[in-house]
Design an enzyme around this catalytic site. Structure first.
Site, short mmCIF file in Angstrom:
data_model
loop_
_atom_site.label_atom_id
_atom_site.label_comp_id
_atom_site.label_asym_id
_atom_site.label_seq_id
_atom_site.Cartn_x
_atom_site.Cartn_y
_atom_site.Cartn_z
N ARG A 132 42.07 -8.93 -14.63
CA ARG A 132 40.83 -9.45 -15.18
C ARG A 132 41.20 -10.67 -16.02
O ARG A 132 42.32 -10.79 -16.51
CB ARG A 132 40.13 -8.39 -16.03
CG ARG A 132 39.76 -7.13 -15.23
CD ARG A 132 39.19 -6.05 -16.13
NE ARG A 132 38.79 -4.87 -15.37
CZ ARG A 132 39.58 -3.83 -15.11
NH1 ARG A 132 40.83 -3.82 -15.58
NH2 ARG A 132 39.15 -2.81 -14.41
N HIS B 175 36.36 -14.14 -11.88
CA HIS B 175 36.21 -12.83 -11.26
C HIS B 175 36.21 -12.92 -9.73
O HIS B 175 36.48 -11.94 -9.05
CB HIS B 175 34.93 -12.14 -11.73
CG HIS B 175 34.82 -10.71 -11.28
ND1 HIS B 175 35.71 -9.74 -11.72
CD2 HIS B 175 33.96 -10.09 -10.43
CE1 HIS B 175 35.38 -8.58 -11.16
NE2 HIS B 175 34.34 -8.76 -10.38
N LYS C 86 41.27 -2.51 -19.79
CA LYS C 86 40.03 -1.99 -20.35
C LYS C 86 40.31 -0.73 -21.16
O LYS C 86 41.16 0.06 -20.81
CB LYS C 86 39.04 -1.66 -19.23
CG LYS C 86 38.18 -2.82 -18.78
CD LYS C 86 37.13 -2.33 -17.80
CE LYS C 86 36.16 -3.45 -17.42
NZ LYS C 86 35.12 -2.94 -16.49
N HIS D 219 40.44 0.86 -10.63
CA HIS D 219 39.06 1.32 -10.66
C HIS D 219 39.05 2.83 -10.91
O HIS D 219 39.76 3.57 -10.23
CB HIS D 219 38.36 1.02 -9.33
CG HIS D 219 38.05 -0.42 -9.13
ND1 HIS D 219 37.96 -1.00 -7.88
CD2 HIS D 219 37.82 -1.42 -10.02
CE1 HIS D 219 37.69 -2.29 -8.01
NE2 HIS D 219 37.59 -2.56 -9.29
N ARG E 208 39.61 -11.89 -8.58
CA ARG E 208 39.83 -10.43 -8.61
C ARG E 208 39.10 -9.78 -7.44
O ARG E 208 39.61 -8.86 -6.81
CB ARG E 208 39.35 -9.85 -9.94
CG ARG E 208 39.48 -8.32 -10.02
CD ARG E 208 39.28 -7.83 -11.45
NE ARG E 208 39.05 -6.40 -11.51
CZ ARG E 208 40.01 -5.47 -11.47
NH1 ARG E 208 41.28 -5.83 -11.37
NH2 ARG E 208 39.71 -4.20 -11.54
N TYR F 41 33.41 -3.57 -2.79
CA TYR F 41 34.05 -4.84 -2.48
C TYR F 41 34.37 -4.99 -0.99
O TYR F 41 34.72 -6.07 -0.54
CB TYR F 41 35.37 -4.97 -3.26
CG TYR F 41 35.22 -5.21 -4.73
CD1 TYR F 41 35.34 -6.48 -5.27
CD2 TYR F 41 34.98 -4.17 -5.60
CE1 TYR F 41 35.23 -6.72 -6.62
CE2 TYR F 41 34.86 -4.38 -6.97
CZ TYR F 41 34.98 -5.66 -7.47
OH TYR F 41 34.87 -5.87 -8.81
#
Length: 220
Positions: free
Chosen positions: A72, A162, A98, A188, A165, A197
């Site tokens: 990210r 993004h 995160k 994820h 990514r 995606y």
């Protein structure tokens, strides 16, 4: 809505409220596919080439960290030289992700060379720098990526970090990497996030029936 529902659910658990007022609220429909546009394989190659040929040594590192490591933007710009190390014979980057989670991301040789070129003879500080020698932020990174896309001849309505990514995930899925492995690489929590995606999941050439039939060809 998820944040609001989670807040009220916590209030119910803690006994502050008897019922959650968000319990029966209709939530917006989430599309099956991510609305974020990614680069095609050829576009990604062109941006990588533009980054490698750029006189700004941090450009190639930026594209590599976003597109080949799937970081990210805050993870890439927040990475320091001190976060580089080795683990079980692999060059790794210690990433602050995160939720303040720390993960070790292995560096393929090409990415390692891009990072070494960016840091040059520096021994401490940010990996990615601006032309003024300060830490690169998301705004500077966005401007650099748009400049590289222009140099690569790629015309997109709005180039932003993004997208790389997103390209990281879609390119691995297009290359046939197992969904579970892609989920782990992208970090994820839910595989459904990774599946959003997958632009080619309806491609019948990739249907599992064909793989099974090929595996059992000797008996059929």
């Amino acid at each position: 809505m998820s944040v609001v529902a989670g807040f009220y659910r916590t209030c119910v658990i803690d006994g502050v409220l008897e019922h959650s007022p968000a319990e029966y609220v209709r939530r917006p429909h989430v599309p099956a596919e991510s609305p974020t546009l990614g680069l095609t394989h050829l576009q990604f190659e062109a941006v990588l080439t533009a980054g490698r040929q750029s006189p700004n040594r941090c450009d190639f590192a930026l594209v590599s960290m976003l597109g080949l490591l799937g970081l990210r933007i805050f993870e890439a710009t927040g990475s320091d030289i001190e976060d580089l190390g080795e683990e079980h014979g692999h060059r790794v980057l210690r990433v602050h992700g995160k939720g303040d989670k720390i993960v070790l991301v292995p560096l393929p040789p090409a990415v390692g060379r891009a990072i070494e070129r960016a840091i040059d003879d520096r021994t401490a500080g940010p990996i990615l720098l601006t032309s003024r020698g300060t830490r690169m932020d998301r705004h500077c990174a966005t401007r650099r990526l748009r400049r590289l896309a222009e140099q690569a001849g790629i015309k997109l309505p709005r180039m932003h970090p993004h997208m790389l990514r997103h390209t990281f995930v879609t390119t691995m899925l297009d290359a046939g990497v197992d969904l579970r492995d892609v989920q782990i690489a992208a970090r994820h929590a839910d595989p459904r996030t990774t599946m959003r995606y997958d632009r080619a999941r309806k491609n019948l050439d990739r249907h599992p029936n064909n793989i099974l039939a090929a595996y059992m060809a000797s008996a059929t």
